[in-house]
Design a protein around this motif. Structure first.
Motif, PDB file in Angstrom:
ATOM      1  N   PRO A 107     -46.623 -11.905   6.026  1.00  0.00           N
ATOM      2  CA  PRO A 107     -46.841 -12.141   7.453  1.00  0.00           C
ATOM      3  C   PRO A 107     -47.418 -10.898   8.134  1.00  0.00           C
ATOM      4  N   SER A 108     -48.278 -11.126   9.097  1.00  0.00           N
ATOM      5  CA  SER A 108     -48.856 -10.029   9.864  1.00  0.00           C
ATOM      6  C   SER A 108     -47.919  -9.625  10.998  1.00  0.00           C
ATOM      7  N   GLN A 109     -48.214  -8.490  11.616  1.00  0.00           N
ATOM      8  CA  GLN A 109     -47.471  -8.051  12.789  1.00  0.00           C
ATOM      9  C   GLN A 109     -47.496  -9.137  13.877  1.00  0.00           C
ATOM     10  N   GLU A 110     -48.648  -9.779  14.062  1.00  0.00           N
ATOM     11  CA  GLU A 110     -48.759 -10.829  15.080  1.00  0.00           C
ATOM     12  C   GLU A 110     -47.961 -12.065  14.692  1.00  0.00           C
ATOM     13  N   ASP A 111     -47.913 -12.413  13.399  1.00  0.00           N
ATOM     14  CA  ASP A 111     -47.066 -13.527  12.960  1.00  0.00           C
ATOM     15  C   ASP A 111     -45.616 -13.285  13.349  1.00  0.00           C
ATOM     16  N   LEU A 112     -45.138 -12.066  13.117  1.00  0.00           N
ATOM     17  CA  LEU A 112     -43.750 -11.738  13.423  1.00  0.00           C
ATOM     18  C   LEU A 112     -43.502 -11.753  14.928  1.00  0.00           C
ATOM     19  N   ARG A 113     -44.397 -11.146  15.699  1.00  0.00           N
ATOM     20  CA  ARG A 113     -44.216 -11.096  17.152  1.00  0.00           C
ATOM     21  C   ARG A 113     -44.223 -12.507  17.748  1.00  0.00           C
TER      22      ARG A 113
END
Length: 234
Positions: A107-113
């Motif tokens: 997962p990317s940083q944006e997926d997590l956020r």
């Protein structure tokens, strides 16, 4: 498959997934968790249905988890939580469910956020994708999107209020869920409790087409007449 499912489900609820949190403030940066390590074999089996596992956060956060500075769900740094999404799990028609089909892409940083107010534990978001989601989607974002659509379509009952009801039973919780989601079949609402009878999770059971269906006996949990306790937190 995921593209067809998201089109079919898209009218149910908006994204991003922010429902059910008492309050939630997503930090501008999230430290990426360490890569997951599979805790079992890779199993690629046909998907016959799904379970949406919904945790009662105050019960999870009893004890030392609340003081962990890295634990967003329990330490209060980003908000307070009632029900949170544990994960969306594909199920097999019989035998063990599919699992650990891939651990990449991560997962990317944006997926997590984007999904932190739904599942406020970065490492759990990655774990659920790798163990369950990779068997039903090619990318973490696609997996989270399907889970978020189902999640946002729900109206979860006020478990804090229910906890104050004298003589509370598992059936009372199921009836409260149906009152918030008219037409939802009682047989599709599983309840998971601790050894002491405290609410831990709801298991919401769906068919392959994401229509609610009856849970099996293991997922359904205690019968309606069984007493239930709900921890409200401090």
């Amino acid at each position: 498959m995921i593209r067809a499912l998201t089109v079919a489900l898209a009218s149910l609820a908006p994204l991003p997934a922010l429902a059910q949190a008492y309050q939630c403030r997503v930090p501008p940066q999230i430290e990426l968790p360490a890569p997951v390590r599979p805790d079992g074999p890779s199993l690629r089996t046909s998907i016959a249905g799904y379970t949406l596992a919904v945790s009662w956060s105050p019960e999870f956060c009893r004890g030392k988890a609340a003081s962990d500075p890295a634990n967003y769900q329990c330490n209060g740094r980003i908000g307070r939580f009632g029900f949170v999404l544990h994960g969306l799990w594909p199920e097999a028609a019989k035998g063990p469910p599919p699992q650990w089909c891939a651990i990449e892409p991560r997962p990317s940083q944006e997926d997590l956020r984007r999904n932190l107010c739904m599942t406020p534990v970065p490492w759990l978001l990655e774990h659920e994708w790798a163990k369950h989601g990779s068997c039903m989607a090619r990318r973490p974002a696609d997996y989270y999107k399907v889970g978020a659509i189902l999640w946002n379509a729900l109206r979860l009952p006020d478990a804090d209020h229910l906890s104050r009801q004298p003589g509370l039973t598992a059936g009372d919780l199921r009836r409260a869920f149906i009152a918030s989601n008219p037409g939802y079949p009682r047989s599709a609402i599983g309840v998971k409790v601790s050894n002491g009878g405290w609410l831990r999770e709801l298991y919401l059971c769906y068919g392959k087409n994401f229509v609610p269906r009856a849970c099996d006996a293991r997922s359904f949990g205690p019968k309606d007449a069984v007493p239930l306790k709900i921890w409200r937190g401090l």
